[in-house]
Design an enzyme around this catalytic site. Structure first.
Site, PDB file in Angstrom:
ATOM      1  N   SER A  81       1.384   2.718   6.344  1.00 35.04           N
ATOM      2  CA  SER A  81       0.831   2.170   5.103  1.00 35.04           C
ATOM      3  C   SER A  81       1.007   3.049   3.866  1.00 35.04           C
ATOM      4  O   SER A  81       0.761   2.592   2.746  1.00 35.04           O
ATOM      5  CB  SER A  81      -0.657   1.849   5.280  1.00 35.04           C
ATOM      6  OG  SER A  81      -0.799   0.676   6.029  1.00 35.04           O
ATOM      7  N   LYS A  91      -6.971   4.991  -3.055  1.00 36.44           N
ATOM      8  CA  LYS A  91      -6.995   3.718  -2.317  1.00 36.44           C
ATOM      9  C   LYS A  91      -8.435   3.300  -2.067  1.00 36.44           C
ATOM     10  O   LYS A  91      -9.298   4.138  -1.794  1.00 36.44           O
ATOM     11  CB  LYS A  91      -6.224   3.887  -1.011  1.00 36.44           C
ATOM     12  CG  LYS A  91      -5.935   2.584  -0.265  1.00 36.44           C
ATOM     13  CD  LYS A  91      -5.096   2.858   0.981  1.00 36.44           C
ATOM     14  CE  LYS A  91      -4.808   1.585   1.771  1.00 36.44           C
ATOM     15  NZ  LYS A  91      -4.010   1.865   2.987  1.00 36.44           N
ATOM     16  N   SER A  96       0.009  -0.938   3.573  1.00 42.08           N
ATOM     17  CA  SER A  96      -1.128  -1.510   2.879  1.00 42.08           C
ATOM     18  C   SER A  96      -1.523  -0.754   1.603  1.00 42.08           C
ATOM     19  O   SER A  96      -2.294  -1.279   0.812  1.00 42.08           O
ATOM     20  CB  SER A  96      -2.339  -1.534   3.819  1.00 42.08           C
ATOM     21  OG  SER A  96      -2.726  -0.219   4.158  1.00 42.08           O
TER      22      SER A  96
END
Lengths: 432, 89, 470
Positions: A137, A38, A113
């Site tokens: 997330s 990420k 996310s």
């Protein structure tokens, strides 16, 4: 060291912000395995943007602790994945690099996310990926994309190098297509780090084995409360029935603090974020400020042009929640509510080994559908309690509703990753 | 209830630019969100979160700093080893 | 008009590393941005970890200043935006500081002691350093050096109990000496002690003066600000509650921009740092002999006056220097060091550590033996100090006495000189005989002049009296 992994797959779902086409890898338990990371996890020499314009061009001079571990485990880091800007979202649509598409249905968002990491795994581009979970997330996109995602115990994985959104709640964790891969990646990143003052010094994770029989699993009524899509509830209920079929004891229970959890989470995360995101003035890194303007003018301007709307909304609300005259009503009350959530978990875990319920109250949403911020926040209601209390939680595929993936969430006691991974593996194998 | 003026005041405190047109949007959204946060009013006070840890320290031992190049590599137009910022006076 | 002053003193702790990272604090001889790492540069993703030594040093100060250390304290974020603050917040302590209360017994106007109470002591990190460049509205810019960013500070806050700039200076001298004795602070590091002051005239608004970067500037800054406030009151102008900056070069305070007054620091506990529960450590922390104790010991051990003892112990290096040379002749060493040497050093802005101990000791020995007059001894001392300042190898006092012929003139040789002075100044002799005070001093002065200071004034006076009797 020295081997190279060629990663030139197309990226039809816009899962990546940066792709490393030639990734070095070495020997170790992840030798030669492509792993996506990420884009809020610092990677020395690789641009790290948090999905934000304000960090475009920022190249960290240091590796996050988890990246050091990935490298020494032999992993090939093949790119940095798309995300909601600074982790603030449930759809990955607030990224400055455009939305990520859900591989299960490209007209829908992958959740967020960590949507880029989930999509990269779900589409088969990578075997596993790192995400981060502040209020769901990792688990949300895992649920929406039909893969496995684990949020470890707060402190189990070092946050050194994770670009902060809400320090007191977030953890780095693995996403993978199955529980075994998820556990493998978890075992590589878990461990003590003296550079993170909240890091826990614990023994290495135990070898994974499917184990569910005899476990006492609590199902709080509130996990199936108002706002949960009946079709999702039905799929998850049948998943819980399967757990019972595998020998678990299902116990109905109640978690009254759930009524405060979402507000406590948002007040806390926005408050911390309003402070964490103050540093993006362009002076030391990131998009340069306008040197012709005076300091406050340049600062206010760069924060307007560099941050997206959702980030600015949360900075404003967080600043308000901490401001003179309002801190008592918001921030202080949120901390008190947070303690109530912890107390509820502690009470429940006296009689049950883990809790089960839906990961998300709904299935993946069509792209562009969530324009009202509050209704987007409400979708986090089932994931935030684990972050407030710092306990581990995993989302594992549990079937479908409306022909879209649905995740079963298992929440464990502090430091019980091994236990919920074992239960998730039993569930995964038993439900094949 | 927060007013447009309240939102503008927060924007000043937070030192973040907000357009006139956004003020209306944010004001409406903030009222909906803050209404939701009102659930916290019924939380009894005094239940402060108990700390999970205490007394985490490191020893007073020097660790190598970044190289000068690494310090400046992401900064715009450094001068004589200093990092440049907009004027403050 | 009663003056009310409270001080906030920031003191850099002389730990090896910064408060929250392992960068060295020894940066003053190096270029800008050479002692920084991702943490003190505030790079995204970095985390602070507290330096244990800094906590121990702060606790040592708390113990020495009689503070109460609460069972629980914590770090908090103070949020504001300025280029010297790389995280856009300063990690400090807010409503749960490390230490509360405490006091310092300060020398009072009447020579006695006045207790000044402390509000609190807390720990925090130093911001970076700014340099202002360019000219014109659009051409100006700021340069930032983050070497100082993250250096550990303690902030000592007093109650508003000081009543004059002089008293404030004495308080700071006492505090500075105590911090030096504790070994937690290096007074020779530039900017290692910085002061903010809250000043008001009783019945009027209070003004905060920031940016007093040397403790020596405090008396000047306070005097200016009090004069300003009194002037406004006399003119019936309104004193507004505000923050003013001290401009060291001009010796004035100027109003800070109103924009800076709008601060809402939005303090909240630093989520990346665990709370401190260190009150039980305090008993274990050893304290060295502190200025008051040393002063009392000097009086006892050396039989010197309370005033000399206070002066000599008011600076750690001076006290150590005194003890090196005092043993055989404290009755000479005390006035010479406290009254004469200190003045000569201040005049030259020279640290006591540069005074050559063997030379100074030998000089005091000559004084004790009576082989030179006080006047000659001062001349010799100045010569030695000047030689040190100029980087030369200083001469021993004996060599100087021989070279310049400074041996004290005694007995017959002075009698002749006195006799001739009396012959040449008949008018003064007549005045003296007529009982005019002052005439004798004139005559002694004439003899001193004639002997170029090599005679003892007391002896001269006695010879004059003897000769005039005859």
């Amino acid at each position: 060291m020295g081997s190279r992994y060629s990663f030139d797959n197309p990226d039809p779902h816009n899962a990546f912000i940066t792709i490393c086409r030639e990734a070095e890898y070495g020997e170790g338990p992840l030798s030669g395995i492509p792993v996506a990371v990420k884009d809020n996890i610092s990677t020395a020499g690789i641009e790290t943007t948090c999905g934000s314009n304000i960090l475009k061009g920022y190249i960290p001079p240091y590796d996050a602790h988890v990246i050091t571990h990935l490298r020494s485990a032999g992993a090939a880091i093949v790119g940095k994945t798309n995300m909601d800007e600074f982790g603030m979202g449930t759809t990955t649509e607030s990224s400055a690099f455009g939305p990520t598409l859900n591989p299960a249905d490209p007209t829908r968002a992958p959740g967020g996310s960590s949507g880029g990491s989930a999509a990269a795994v779900a589409s088969g581009m990578v075997q596993m990926a790192l995400g981060t979970d502040t209020g769901g997330s990792i688990r949300c996109p895992a649920s929406f994309c039909g893969i496995v995602g684990l949020k470890p115990t707060y402190g189990r994985v070092s946050r050194y190098g994770l670009i902060a959104y809400a320090n007191s709640m977030e953890q780095i964790g693995p996403l993978a297509g199955n529980v075994r891969d998820c556990a493998l990646l978890y075992s590589v990143i878990a461990g003590y780090d003296p550079r993170d003052g909240t890091s826990l010094d614990l023994p290495a994770p135990a070898p994974l084995k499917a184990e569910i029989a005899g476990k006492r699993i609590g199902v709080p009524a509130e996990f199936f409360g108002e706002g949960v899509d009946p079709a999702v509830a039905k799929t998850v209920q049948s998943g819980i029935d399967r757990l019972e079929g595998l020998g678990a004891e299902i116990i109905s229970c109640s978690m009254p603090s759930m009524q405060y959890a979402l507000a406590a989470y948002y007040v806390t995360s926005m408050s911390e974020a309003s402070s964490n995101l103050g540093r993006y003035d362009g002076v030391r890194y990131g998009t340069a400020p306008d040197f012709v303007r005076s300091w406050h003018d340049a600062y206010s301007h760069i924060r307007k042009s560099g941050f997206g709307e959702e980030v600015r909304r949360r900075i404003l609300l967080g600043s308000f929640a901490l401001s003179a005259g309002y801190q008592g009503k918001y921030y202080a009350k949120a901390q008190a509510a947070r303690q109530m959530v912890r107390n509820d978990f502690a009470r429940l875990f006296e009689t049950v080994d883990m809790l089960a319920g839906p990961t998300m109250p709904c299935v993946a949403l069509p792209l562009g559908e969530t324009s009202d911020p509050l209704s987007m926040y409400l979708a986090d209601i089932l994931t935030v309690p684990a972050n407030l209390a710092g306990v581990p939680a995993i989302s594992v595929p549990c079937g479908t509703a409306h022909n879209l993936p649905v995740g079963l969430q298992l929440i464990g006691k502090h430091r019980s990753e091994d236990e919920i991974l074992s239960a998730a593996l039993a569930f995964e194998e038993g439900s094949v | 209830m927060v007013s447009k003026e309240d939102v503008a005041h927060i924007a000043t405190i937070a030192d973040i630019g907000v357009d006139e047109s956004e003020l209306d949007l944010f004001t409406g959204q903030f009222n909906a969100i803050l209404d939701y946060f009102d659930v916290l009013d019924s939380v009894p006070i005094g239940g402060d979160a108990a700390p999970l840890r205490k007394n985490v320290f490191r020893d007073d031992e020097v660790v190598p700093s970044l190289s000068h190049d690494e310090v400046l590599m992401n900064a715009t137009d450094p001068e004589d080893g200093f990092i440049r910022a907009p004027r403050v006076i | 008009m009663t003056v009310i002053i409270g001080l906030e003193i920031h003191c850099q702790l002389n730990t090896k590393t910064k408060l929250f990272c392992g960068c060295s604090t020894d940066y003053r001889d190096d270029g800008p941005n050479t002692h920084v790492c991702p943490i003190c540069l505030g790079l995204p993703g970095t985390l602070p970890v507290t330096n244990k030594q800094a906590v121990l040093y702060a606790l040592k100060v708390a113990k020495a200043l009689h503070c109460k250390v609460p069972a629980f304290s914590e770090f908090a974020r103070k949020n504001y935006f300025y280029p010297d603050l790389p995280k856009a917040f300063q990690i400090t302590q807010y409503d749960k500081p490390l230490a509360l209360g405490g006091y310092i017994d300060n020398e009072a106007e009447n020579g006695g002691e006045k207790r000044v109470e402390l509000t609190r002591i807390h720990m925090e990190e130093d911001p970076g350093r700014l340099v202002h460049k360019g000219s014109g509205d659009r051409g100006r810019y700021t340069l930032v050096d983050y070497n100082r960013s993250g250096v550990p500070l303690i902030e000592i806050v007093t109650e508003p109990q000081l009543s004059s700039p002089k008293e404030a200076r004495r308080f700071l001298n006492k505090l500075r000496a105590t911090l030096e004795y504790l070994g937690i602070y290096d007074s020779e590091r530039e900017g290692s002690l910085r002061v903010d002051a809250n000043i008001s005239i009783k019945g009027y608004e209070r003004v905060e003066v920031k940016n007093i970067t040397s403790y020596k500037g405090v008396e000047k800054a306070l005097t200016f600000e009090i004069t300003r406030q009194k002037g406004m009151i006399r003119r019936n102008a309104q004193i507004v509650r505000e923050t003013r900056h001290y401009q060291e070069a001009r010796g004035v305070t100027t109003s800070a921009r109103s924009k800076e007054m709008e601060h809402d620091y939005r303090y909240f506990p630093e989520p990346d740092l665990a709370p401190l529960e260190v009150s039980s450590w305090v008993d274990e922390i050893p304290l060295p002999e502190l200025p008051d104790a040393r002063r009392d010991r000097f009086v006892q051990q050396y039989g010197i006056s309370q005033n000399h003892a206070r002066t000599l112990t008011g600076d750690l290096k001076l006290a150590e220097f005194f003890e090196e040379i005092a043993s055989d002749m404290p009755e000479i060493a005390a006035p010479w060091t406290a009254d004469i040497l200190l003045g000569e050093l201040n005049y030259r802005d020279m640290p006591v550590t540069k005074v050559p101990v063997p030379h100074y000791g030998a000089l005091l020995l000559e004084v004790k033996k009576g082989s030179v007059t006080d006047t000659s001894a001062v001349e010799i001392l100045r010569l030695i100090l000047n030689q040190v300042m100029e980087g030369q190898q200083p001469e021993m006092p004996g060599e100087i006495i021989a070279r310049l012929g400074l041996s004290k003139e005694k007995g017959d040789s002075i009698v002749d000189t006195v006799a001739s002075v009396l012959r040449e100044n008949e008018a003064a002799v007549a005045d003296h005989r007529a009982g005019k005070a002052g005439a004798i001093n004139f005559l002694v002065g004439q003899v001193m002049k004639a002997t170029r200071g090599r005679a003892d004034p007391k002896e001269i006076a006695k010879i004059i009296a003897d000769l005039l009797k005859e």
